[in-house]
Design an enzyme around this catalytic site. Sequence first.
Site, PDB file in Angstrom:
ATOM      1  N   LYS A 268      31.493  31.144  32.565  1.00  0.00           N
ATOM      2  CA  LYS A 268      32.928  31.376  32.709  1.00  0.00           C
ATOM      3  C   LYS A 268      33.679  30.869  31.467  1.00  0.00           C
ATOM      4  O   LYS A 268      33.130  30.088  30.680  1.00  0.00           O
ATOM      5  CB  LYS A 268      33.431  30.640  33.958  1.00  0.00           C
ATOM      6  CG  LYS A 268      32.801  31.129  35.269  1.00  0.00           C
ATOM      7  CD  LYS A 268      33.420  30.387  36.451  1.00  0.00           C
ATOM      8  CE  LYS A 268      32.857  30.886  37.774  1.00  0.00           C
ATOM      9  NZ  LYS A 268      33.580  30.292  38.928  1.00  0.00           N
TER      10      LYS A 268
ATOM     11  N   PHE B  52      44.846  31.356  45.923  1.00  0.00           N
ATOM     12  CA  PHE B  52      44.477  30.997  44.555  1.00  0.00           C
ATOM     13  C   PHE B  52      43.934  32.177  43.752  1.00  0.00           C
ATOM     14  O   PHE B  52      43.639  32.030  42.562  1.00  0.00           O
ATOM     15  CB  PHE B  52      43.460  29.841  44.544  1.00  0.00           C
ATOM     16  CG  PHE B  52      42.149  30.134  45.249  1.00  0.00           C
ATOM     17  CD1 PHE B  52      41.157  30.880  44.634  1.00  0.00           C
ATOM     18  CD2 PHE B  52      41.915  29.660  46.531  1.00  0.00           C
ATOM     19  CE1 PHE B  52      39.950  31.154  45.271  1.00  0.00           C
ATOM     20  CE2 PHE B  52      40.703  29.914  47.179  1.00  0.00           C
ATOM     21  CZ  PHE B  52      39.733  30.674  46.538  1.00  0.00           C
TER      22      PHE B  52
ATOM     23  N   ARG C 278      21.050  28.488  41.991  1.00  0.00           N
ATOM     24  CA  ARG C 278      22.135  27.903  42.815  1.00  0.00           C
ATOM     25  C   ARG C 278      21.977  26.382  42.922  1.00  0.00           C
ATOM     26  O   ARG C 278      22.961  25.648  42.865  1.00  0.00           O
ATOM     27  CB  ARG C 278      22.138  28.518  44.225  1.00  0.00           C
ATOM     28  CG  ARG C 278      22.755  29.884  44.356  1.00  0.00           C
ATOM     29  CD  ARG C 278      24.243  29.938  44.052  1.00  0.00           C
ATOM     30  NE  ARG C 278      25.106  29.369  45.066  1.00  0.00           N
ATOM     31  CZ  ARG C 278      26.408  29.665  45.169  1.00  0.00           C
ATOM     32  NH1 ARG C 278      26.983  30.532  44.336  1.00  0.00           N
ATOM     33  NH2 ARG C 278      27.155  29.095  46.079  1.00  0.00           N
TER      34      ARG C 278
ATOM     35  N   THR D  41      30.546  24.290  44.805  1.00  0.00           N
ATOM     36  CA  THR D  41      31.663  24.997  44.155  1.00  0.00           C
ATOM     37  C   THR D  41      32.638  24.029  43.494  1.00  0.00           C
ATOM     38  O   THR D  41      33.036  24.222  42.339  1.00  0.00           O
ATOM     39  CB  THR D  41      32.405  25.855  45.215  1.00  0.00           C
ATOM     40  OG1 THR D  41      31.458  26.739  45.826  1.00  0.00           O
ATOM     41  CG2 THR D  41      33.525  26.664  44.575  1.00  0.00           C
TER      42      THR D  41
ATOM     43  N   ARG E 104      27.558  21.966  37.570  1.00  0.00           N
ATOM     44  CA  ARG E 104      28.941  21.644  37.934  1.00  0.00           C
ATOM     45  C   ARG E 104      29.131  20.138  38.101  1.00  0.00           C
ATOM     46  O   ARG E 104      30.165  19.584  37.740  1.00  0.00           O
ATOM     47  CB  ARG E 104      29.319  22.397  39.207  1.00  0.00           C
ATOM     48  CG  ARG E 104      29.487  23.907  38.966  1.00  0.00           C
ATOM     49  CD  ARG E 104      29.607  24.661  40.268  1.00  0.00           C
ATOM     50  NE  ARG E 104      29.942  26.071  40.089  1.00  0.00           N
ATOM     51  CZ  ARG E 104      29.899  26.968  41.066  1.00  0.00           C
ATOM     52  NH1 ARG E 104      29.520  26.602  42.294  1.00  0.00           N
ATOM     53  NH2 ARG E 104      30.222  28.228  40.841  1.00  0.00           N
TER      54      ARG E 104
ATOM     55  N   ASN F  48      34.863  25.835  37.161  1.00  0.00           N
ATOM     56  CA  ASN F  48      33.561  25.241  37.501  1.00  0.00           C
ATOM     57  C   ASN F  48      32.393  25.842  36.713  1.00  0.00           C
ATOM     58  O   ASN F  48      31.282  25.944  37.206  1.00  0.00           O
ATOM     59  CB  ASN F  48      33.343  25.286  39.020  1.00  0.00           C
ATOM     60  CG  ASN F  48      33.384  26.689  39.566  1.00  0.00           C
ATOM     61  OD1 ASN F  48      33.491  27.647  38.800  1.00  0.00           O
ATOM     62  ND2 ASN F  48      33.277  26.825  40.873  1.00  0.00           N
TER      63      ASN F  48
ATOM     64  N   HIS G  65      29.185  31.050  37.239  1.00  0.00           N
ATOM     65  CA  HIS G  65      28.950  31.750  38.501  1.00  0.00           C
ATOM     66  C   HIS G  65      27.449  31.933  38.642  1.00  0.00           C
ATOM     67  O   HIS G  65      26.753  32.174  37.646  1.00  0.00           O
ATOM     68  CB  HIS G  65      29.625  33.132  38.488  1.00  0.00           C
ATOM     69  CG  HIS G  65      29.098  34.028  39.574  1.00  0.00           C
ATOM     70  ND1 HIS G  65      29.563  33.964  40.871  1.00  0.00           N
ATOM     71  CD2 HIS G  65      28.101  34.955  39.571  1.00  0.00           C
ATOM     72  CE1 HIS G  65      28.881  34.836  41.610  1.00  0.00           C
ATOM     73  NE2 HIS G  65      27.993  35.450  40.855  1.00  0.00           N
TER      74      HIS G  65
ATOM     75  N   GLU H 112      25.257  42.380  41.936  1.00  0.00           N
ATOM     76  CA  GLU H 112      25.925  41.772  40.773  1.00  0.00           C
ATOM     77  C   GLU H 112      25.228  42.137  39.464  1.00  0.00           C
ATOM     78  O   GLU H 112      25.896  42.410  38.462  1.00  0.00           O
ATOM     79  CB  GLU H 112      25.998  40.250  40.964  1.00  0.00           C
ATOM     80  CG  GLU H 112      26.991  39.876  42.063  1.00  0.00           C
ATOM     81  CD  GLU H 112      27.013  38.393  42.399  1.00  0.00           C
ATOM     82  OE1 GLU H 112      26.285  37.605  41.762  1.00  0.00           O
ATOM     83  OE2 GLU H 112      27.774  38.023  43.319  1.00  0.00           O
TER      84      GLU H 112
HETATM   85  P1  IDP Z   1      30.741  29.851  44.307  1.00  0.00           P
HETATM   86  O1  IDP Z   1      31.163  30.171  42.883  1.00  0.00           O
HETATM   87  O2  IDP Z   1      30.231  28.437  44.427  1.00  0.00           O
HETATM   88  O3  IDP Z   1      29.786  30.870  44.886  1.00  0.00           O
HETATM   89  P2  IDP Z   1      32.882  31.036  45.935  1.00  0.00           P
HETATM   90  O4  IDP Z   1      33.377  30.505  47.241  1.00  0.00           O
HETATM   91  O5  IDP Z   1      32.098  32.308  45.952  1.00  0.00           O
HETATM   92  O6  IDP Z   1      32.068  29.862  45.209  1.00  0.00           O
HETATM   93  O7  IDP Z   1      34.166  31.206  45.008  1.00  0.00           O
HETATM   94  C1  IDP Z   1      34.090  31.907  43.783  1.00  0.00           C
HETATM   95  C2  IDP Z   1      34.912  31.167  42.743  1.00  0.00           C
HETATM   96  O8  IDP Z   1      36.292  31.133  43.138  1.00  0.00           O
HETATM   97  C3  IDP Z   1      34.544  29.691  42.568  1.00  0.00           C
HETATM   98  O9  IDP Z   1      33.415  29.492  41.727  1.00  0.00           O
HETATM   99  C4  IDP Z   1      35.794  29.126  41.961  1.00  0.00           C
HETATM  100  O10 IDP Z   1      35.911  29.402  40.573  1.00  0.00           O
HETATM  101  C5  IDP Z   1      36.868  29.907  42.719  1.00  0.00           C
HETATM  102  N1  IDP Z   1      37.318  29.160  43.929  1.00  0.00           N
HETATM  103  C6  IDP Z   1      36.688  29.075  45.116  1.00  0.00           C
HETATM  104  N2  IDP Z   1      37.387  28.312  45.992  1.00  0.00           N
HETATM  105  C7  IDP Z   1      38.493  27.915  45.309  1.00  0.00           C
HETATM  106  C8  IDP Z   1      39.616  27.096  45.666  1.00  0.00           C
HETATM  107  O11 IDP Z   1      39.738  26.593  46.785  1.00  0.00           O
HETATM  108  N3  IDP Z   1      40.552  26.895  44.692  1.00  0.00           N
HETATM  109  C9  IDP Z   1      40.443  27.442  43.437  1.00  0.00           C
HETATM  110  N4  IDP Z   1      39.412  28.222  43.070  1.00  0.00           N
HETATM  111  C10 IDP Z   1      38.435  28.448  43.989  1.00  0.00           C
HETATM  112 MG    MG Z   2      30.121  32.820  45.540  1.00  0.00          MG
END
Ligand code: IDP
Ligand code: MG
Length: 155
Positions: A9, A57, A85, A91, A102, A112, A115, A126
């Site tokens: 990212k 967000f 993972r 996350t 992370r 973070n 991805h 993907e």
């Molecule tokens: P992941 O990346 O760990 O799979 P997901 O829930 O799929 O997590 O969310 C995708 C991305 O969206 C996260 O990596 C993060 O950048 C963003 N994100 C997820 N939850 C939040 C939040 O509560 N606040 C701000 N950004 C978030």
């Molecule tokens: Mg995800």
Amino acid sequence: MEKTLVIFKPSAIERGLVGNILTRFQQKGLIIAGMKMMMLDEKILREHYSHLVDKSFFPLLLKSMMASPVIVMCLEGKDAINVVRLMTGATNGREALPGTIRGDFASSNQENIIHASSCPEDAKAEVARFFKPEEIFDWVPVNIPFVYSALEIEK
Ligand code: IDP
Ligand code: MG
């Protein structure tokens, strides 16, 4: 062998963390099957983060993911989706365990660093979303017999 999608990212690109993170994946024995730099747009991000489009967000997430070019990578290995993972961590960077990417580099829920695909169905979709078939290389590094046992390679 399984394939998974990783995105470096803007938080990784702008903070100069690409080499460090790529080294971790290579040290683990994961194979780089595809890798390129690209600028993401709203269309591909709405598909990629379709599970989040209704979140408050989401506009900030869109902006964050378009803040600079990203590097997309297809990594291959035995159980690669789960392995990557686990290396990625939770996350929220403040909750991710030390030793994870992370956990070591992020202090944010949004910024973070990378991805990583979360399950086989997502990984397949993907990789196809970000790569043309000819951008994925079917090759086996010479070190593979020293990364896995013969029995593990067979499966
Ligand atoms: P992941 O990346 O760990 O799979 P997901 O829930 O799929 O997590 O969310 C995708 C991305 O969206 C996260 O990596 C993060 O950048 C963003 N994100 C997820 N939850 C939040 C939040 O509560 N606040 C701000 N950004 C978030
Ligand atoms: Mg995800």
